[in-house]
Write a protein that holds these residues in place. Sequence first.
Motif, short mmCIF file in Angstrom:
data_model
loop_
_atom_site.label_atom_id
_atom_site.label_comp_id
_atom_site.label_asym_id
_atom_site.label_seq_id
_atom_site.Cartn_x
_atom_site.Cartn_y
_atom_site.Cartn_z
N TYR A 53 0.61 -1.16 -0.05
CA TYR A 53 0.13 0.01 -0.08
C TYR A 53 0.77 1.28 0.07
O TYR A 53 2.06 1.25 0.38
N ALA A 54 0.17 2.24 -0.51
CA ALA A 54 0.82 3.73 -0.48
C ALA A 54 0.33 4.41 0.80
O ALA A 54 -1.15 4.13 0.91
N THR A 55 0.86 5.09 1.65
CA THR A 55 0.32 5.49 2.91
C THR A 55 0.31 6.93 3.09
O THR A 55 1.56 7.43 2.74
N ALA A 56 -0.57 7.67 3.26
CA ALA A 56 -0.37 9.00 3.81
C ALA A 56 -1.15 9.24 4.96
O ALA A 56 -2.44 8.96 5.12
N GLY A 57 -1.00 10.07 5.73
CA GLY A 57 -1.57 10.82 7.06
C GLY A 57 -1.58 12.20 6.93
O GLY A 57 -0.64 12.94 6.70
N HIS A 58 -2.84 12.88 7.39
CA HIS A 58 -2.95 14.28 7.63
C HIS A 58 -3.39 14.44 9.06
O HIS A 58 -4.82 13.75 9.11
N SER A 59 -2.77 14.65 9.79
CA SER A 59 -2.96 14.45 11.23
C SER A 59 -2.69 15.41 12.14
O SER A 59 -1.70 16.00 12.01
N GLN A 60 -3.56 15.54 13.24
CA GLN A 60 -3.02 16.82 14.15
C GLN A 60 -2.50 15.69 15.38
O GLN A 60 -2.27 16.35 16.47
N LEU A 61 -2.39 14.51 15.10
CA LEU A 61 -1.50 13.64 16.24
C LEU A 61 -0.01 13.96 16.07
O LEU A 61 0.40 13.93 15.10
#
Length: 453
Positions: free
Chosen positions: A131-139
């Motif tokens: 998988y390609a993975t991306a996170g847009h997160s305030q963590l």
Amino acid sequence: MTNRSIGLWCSRPPYGARHRAALVVILVTLAATGCAPEPVSPNIVMFDLDTLRADHLGAYGYPAPTSPRLDALASRGILMRYNYAQAGWTPPSQTSLMTSVYPTVHKVRSQGQMLDPSIPMLAEILRENGYATAGHSQLMGDSFARGFDEYVWRKGEWMDGPIDPDMPAAMQSMRDWATEQTKPFFLFFHSFQVHVPYAPLPEYAARFIGDYDGPLLDRILNRDLLAEINSGQLEVTPEDVAYLIAMCNAELAYVDEQIGQFLDWLDSSGLGENTIVVLVSDHGDEFGEHGALGRHGTLYNEVIRTPVIMAGPGIPEGRVFDQMSRNIDVAPTLLSLAGVPVPESFQGASLRPIWDGTETEGREVFSELAKAQVLIRGRYKFVLKGRHLFDLQEDPTEQNAVRRGAHRDKIREMETRIEALMMELNERAEYTEGSVFLSDEEMRQLRALGYVR
Ligand SMILES: [Zn+2]
């Protein structure tokens, strides 16, 4: 695109005498199919709305129009009505969600504490499986970025003023990134928008404010407001409380609309058909049930009952399940839907047996904080400290523990079970490391937020 079972077998069939029978079956199958086409792994988009109580969503029965788009998502997928988080605040609970491991074992108990590298996180597992993975997160970046090809830590100064002002920009970046992918993708979005302070945009506030004209209107953005109310320093009326809750609802309506726009794009781009969409949260929020407003960090149900809604390929449509489930069951469910083997470290289990009717019993729920543990089995909730037993059927908001005399056997049974479970977790915890690492930048952020002194 690759598929981990059939794809590998096409190029590398099992060998050795003991596999001969299996090999014959595979060769016959391959001769019939020509080894093609490979099944397509589904994309996964996870919306993680920090501090979202399950019961404030329309799909969970809330009367105000807080979540029309998420309700629509539930109506084309599944909703777990009695789902529970494994802890009552962010670091341990988010880590459990992403690892399918209980807090006692993963040992992430506070902000900035790093997870043992031997415990795999969901994004990491998916990435290792194509998988390609991306996170847009305030963590916080370093703690939750593991396994993401791209992780955008949307820090913001969310304790002052509008909490998540760059949400539309994040959604746009997610769309751009998803468009570019040639592999199946895992896209993770996290926001603190519905966390205190309740600071909705005026047009959303207007939808929920009613005719409130009280003293909190000018103070809603004040970061000390709830602390002053909870300490008794500031007295509030029922109208003031209703206003605060309405402002939280207005924030939810905003996030709901943002998610809805993303889902519209997913469908119009043609990606929607092969994409699993998931809604989760790490804990809820207290709205006066036990003497405080906007508080979490307890194990009452208003804090640990969180939503799980999922829709997409492989998921039943329009089903609501009353069996109990847990946040640690989310990651194994997603891996199962993606055809990815579940690692040994996982302590939750896929929800699919509940969906297909082969598992009819509700699961046992264990949730914990550093010095508090609860066990929920069926209608009963047992609080280890003080040995309090609540009958959730008779007393769903946990106002009065049942009389001990009449429930002696049940209390003993729950106590024996929770102790056995904790012993099991402690034994497992002997094999994991707890460590603390904070970068200078993270420390500065935490101080600014008041989490670290
Ligand atoms: Zn949280």
